[in-house]
Design a protein around this motif. Structure first.
Motif, PDB file in Angstrom:
ATOM      1  N   LEU A  17       0.823  -1.210   0.000  1.00 57.82           N
ATOM      2  CA  LEU A  17       0.000   0.000   0.000  1.00 57.82           C
ATOM      3  C   LEU A  17       0.857   1.259   0.000  1.00 57.82           C
ATOM      4  N   ALA A  18       1.985   1.215   0.722  1.00 50.57           N
ATOM      5  CA  ALA A  18       2.895   2.359   0.732  1.00 50.57           C
ATOM      6  C   ALA A  18       3.470   2.614  -0.658  1.00 50.57           C
ATOM      7  N   CYS A  19       3.816   1.552  -1.377  1.00 50.09           N
ATOM      8  CA  CYS A  19       4.338   1.697  -2.740  1.00 50.09           C
ATOM      9  C   CYS A  19       3.277   2.281  -3.670  1.00 50.09           C
ATOM     10  N   ILE A  20       2.032   1.826  -3.503  1.00 47.59           N
ATOM     11  CA  ILE A  20       0.946   2.358  -4.330  1.00 47.59           C
ATOM     12  C   ILE A  20       0.753   3.845  -4.058  1.00 47.59           C
ATOM     13  N   ALA A  21       0.776   4.228  -2.766  1.00 53.44           N
ATOM     14  CA  ALA A  21       0.624   5.638  -2.414  1.00 53.44           C
ATOM     15  C   ALA A  21       1.778   6.471  -2.960  1.00 53.44           C
ATOM     16  N   LEU A  22       2.991   5.908  -2.936  1.00 52.41           N
ATOM     17  CA  LEU A  22       4.147   6.638  -3.471  1.00 52.41           C
ATOM     18  C   LEU A  22       4.019   6.836  -4.976  1.00 52.41           C
ATOM     19  N   LEU A  23       3.569   5.811  -5.702  1.00 51.39           N
ATOM     20  CA  LEU A  23       3.370   5.940  -7.142  1.00 51.39           C
ATOM     21  C   LEU A  23       2.307   6.990  -7.453  1.00 51.39           C
ATOM     22  N   ALA A  24       1.233   6.999  -6.653  1.00 52.72           N
ATOM     23  CA  ALA A  24       0.192   8.008  -6.855  1.00 52.72           C
ATOM     24  C   ALA A  24       0.731   9.414  -6.604  1.00 52.72           C
ATOM     25  N   ALA A  25       1.631   9.550  -5.610  1.00 53.60           N
ATOM     26  CA  ALA A  25       2.243  10.851  -5.339  1.00 53.60           C
ATOM     27  C   ALA A  25       3.110  11.299  -6.516  1.00 53.60           C
ATOM     28  N   LEU A  26       3.834  10.365  -7.124  1.00 54.72           N
ATOM     29  CA  LEU A  26       4.659  10.706  -8.286  1.00 54.72           C
ATOM     30  C   LEU A  26       3.793  11.137  -9.467  1.00 54.72           C
ATOM     31  N   VAL A  27       2.646  10.489  -9.636  1.00 52.73           N
ATOM     32  CA  VAL A  27       1.718  10.883 -10.703  1.00 52.73           C
ATOM     33  C   VAL A  27       1.234  12.309 -10.482  1.00 52.73           C
ATOM     34  N   GLN A  28       0.923  12.660  -9.239  1.00 55.25           N
ATOM     35  CA  GLN A  28       0.487  14.023  -8.927  1.00 55.25           C
ATOM     36  C   GLN A  28       1.600  15.033  -9.168  1.00 55.25           C
ATOM     37  N   ALA A  44      -2.127  23.368 -10.645  1.00 57.05           N
ATOM     38  CA  ALA A  44      -0.860  22.824 -10.158  1.00 57.05           C
ATOM     39  C   ALA A  44      -0.820  22.790  -8.641  1.00 57.05           C
ATOM     40  N   THR A  45      -1.366  23.827  -8.000  1.00 60.62           N
ATOM     41  CA  THR A  45      -1.396  23.865  -6.534  1.00 60.62           C
ATOM     42  C   THR A  45      -2.224  22.721  -5.971  1.00 60.62           C
ATOM     43  N   GLY A  46      -3.352  22.418  -6.607  1.00 64.73           N
ATOM     44  CA  GLY A  46      -4.192  21.313  -6.147  1.00 64.73           C
ATOM     45  C   GLY A  46      -3.469  19.980  -6.222  1.00 64.73           C
ATOM     46  N   HIS A  47      -2.736  19.770  -7.323  1.00 61.95           N
ATOM     47  CA  HIS A  47      -1.980  18.516  -7.460  1.00 61.95           C
ATOM     48  C   HIS A  47      -0.841  18.432  -6.441  1.00 61.95           C
ATOM     49  N   VAL A  48      -0.210  19.564  -6.151  1.00 59.46           N
ATOM     50  CA  VAL A  48       0.872  19.572  -5.160  1.00 59.46           C
ATOM     51  C   VAL A  48       0.333  19.231  -3.780  1.00 59.46           C
ATOM     52  N   LEU A  49      -0.819  19.805  -3.430  1.00 60.42           N
ATOM     53  CA  LEU A  49      -1.414  19.502  -2.119  1.00 60.42           C
ATOM     54  C   LEU A  49      -1.774  18.022  -2.018  1.00 60.42           C
ATOM     55  N   LEU A  50      -2.350  17.477  -3.089  1.00 62.42           N
ATOM     56  CA  LEU A  50      -2.694  16.059  -3.077  1.00 62.42           C
ATOM     57  C   LEU A  50      -1.439  15.203  -2.994  1.00 62.42           C
ATOM     58  N   MET A  51      -0.365  15.646  -3.672  1.00 60.52           N
ATOM     59  CA  MET A  51       0.900  14.915  -3.605  1.00 60.52           C
ATOM     60  C   MET A  51       1.441  14.880  -2.180  1.00 60.52           C
ATOM     61  N   VAL A  53      -0.262  15.085   0.591  1.00 63.54           N
ATOM     62  CA  VAL A  53      -1.095  14.169   1.381  1.00 63.54           C
ATOM     63  C   VAL A  53      -0.672  12.715   1.122  1.00 63.54           C
ATOM     64  N   LEU A  54      -0.437  12.382  -0.141  1.00 68.37           N
ATOM     65  CA  LEU A  54      -0.029  11.016  -0.477  1.00 68.37           C
ATOM     66  C   LEU A  54       1.354  10.683   0.077  1.00 68.37           C
ATOM     67  N   VAL A  55       2.251  11.667   0.102  1.00 63.63           N
ATOM     68  CA  VAL A  55       3.570  11.436   0.697  1.00 63.63           C
ATOM     69  C   VAL A  55       3.441  11.139   2.182  1.00 63.63           C
ATOM     70  N   ILE A  56       2.572  11.890   2.880  1.00 63.94           N
ATOM     71  CA  ILE A  56       2.349  11.639   4.309  1.00 63.94           C
ATOM     72  C   ILE A  56       1.782  10.238   4.522  1.00 63.94           C
ATOM     73  N   VAL A  57       0.826   9.839   3.661  1.00 66.52           N
ATOM     74  CA  VAL A  57       0.248   8.495   3.762  1.00 66.52           C
ATOM     75  C   VAL A  57       1.325   7.440   3.516  1.00 66.52           C
ATOM     76  N   THR A  58       2.202   7.697   2.545  1.00 63.16           N
ATOM     77  CA  THR A  58       3.284   6.745   2.247  1.00 63.16           C
ATOM     78  C   THR A  58       4.197   6.569   3.446  1.00 63.16           C
ATOM     79  N   VAL A  59       4.596   7.676   4.065  1.00 62.83           N
ATOM     80  CA  VAL A  59       5.483   7.611   5.222  1.00 62.83           C
ATOM     81  C   VAL A  59       4.809   6.872   6.373  1.00 62.83           C
ATOM     82  N   PHE A  60       3.514   7.147   6.579  1.00 62.62           N
ATOM     83  CA  PHE A  60       2.776   6.486   7.665  1.00 62.62           C
ATOM     84  C   PHE A  60       2.700   4.982   7.443  1.00 62.62           C
ATOM     85  N   LEU A  61       2.327   4.571   6.211  1.00 66.37           N
ATOM     86  CA  LEU A  61       2.203   3.140   5.921  1.00 66.37           C
ATOM     87  C   LEU A  61       3.550   2.433   5.992  1.00 66.37           C
ATOM     88  N   ALA A  62       4.604   3.093   5.480  1.00 61.77           N
ATOM     89  CA  ALA A  62       5.930   2.485   5.533  1.00 61.77           C
ATOM     90  C   ALA A  62       6.407   2.331   6.977  1.00 61.77           C
TER      91      ALA A  62
END
Length: 229
Positions: A17-28, A44-51, A53-62
């Motif tokens: 799940l952490a890898c999936i979240a990281l890939l989604a962050a890279l897409v953003q 662009a600001t909206g995508h950065v904010l979503l990115m 959030v996904l980075v935080i989720v990645t760190v939490f899951l990892a």
């Protein structure tokens, strides 16, 4: 190990799940760069904010995956380890430990008995009703003397299985109880049996969290014989 068994391991699932979240962050991130090049700064600001959030989720899951390293699901009764014993000298034993995955470890133990301990984590009722099973990890293997006085003075052997991840759940539950609200309790469970030459033992853990050691038939007969026969 097949994929079904692999995906049942909590640390592996969280790592995926952490890898999936990281890939989604890279897409953003790529989407944000594309909007910046087209001068669409609000998008662009909206995508950065979503990115972010996904980075935080990645760190939490990892981090949670690292914390759960060494823990395993408990079924109705989970095989833990098989132990084969060979006497080297009075109260000194050579033990062969065989894990369910086929890996082995050889250790030397002093005493009359072996004692094996595990750390068990049980969830609160909502998590249990959702199907989340208890977890466990082996903690240590020790030698035990039948005589209490000898237990105090004689040399002792402690084999640390060292399966805990960094920031182990037991330590986190003690230091930050509010961080793991769905954890009902973390407790220790242990069992011991007399050692005999040529003995074979199977250790398993029940869903209740009770650690159980069983000798095979030949070992059980040797245990019941007086010493020297």
């Amino acid at each position: 190990m097949n994929w079904n068994e692999l995906l049942r391991l909590p640390a592996t699932l969280l790592a995926i799940l952490a890898c999936i979240a990281l890939l989604a962050a890279l897409v953003q991130l790529l989407a944000a760069r594309r909007h910046v090049h087209r001068r669409r700064h609000l998008a662009a600001t909206g995508h950065v904010l979503l990115m972010l959030v996904l980075v935080i989720v990645t760190v939490f899951l990892a981090g949670l995956a690292t914390t759960l390293r060494g823990y395993r699901f408990l079924s109705d009764e989970a095989p833990v380890v098989q132990i084969d014993s060979r006497i080297l000298s009075p109260q000194r034993w050579d033990l062969i430990l065989t894990w369910p995955d086929g890996s082995m470890r050889q250790v030397t133990l002093t005493g009359d008995d072996f004692q094996i301990d595990a750390i068990v984590l049980k969830w609160k009722l909502p998590a249990m009703l959702a199907g989340l099973p208890p977890l466990y990890r082996l903690d240590r293997l020790t030698g035990r003397y039948d005589d209490a006085g000898q237990e105090t003075n004689a040399p002792r052997t402690v084999i640390d299985f060292n399966e805990a991840g960094q920031g182990d759940l037991l330590d986190l539950k003690k230091q930050f109880p509010s961080w793991l609200p769905e954890v009902d309790t973390v407790f220790g469970s242990g069992t011991f049996l007399p050692l005999v030459d040529g003995g074979h033992y199977e250790v398993s853990l029940m869903r209740t969290g009770a650690l159980v050691a069983r000798p095979d038939d030949a070992t059980r007969q040797r245990i019941g014989q007086p010493m020297g026969e």
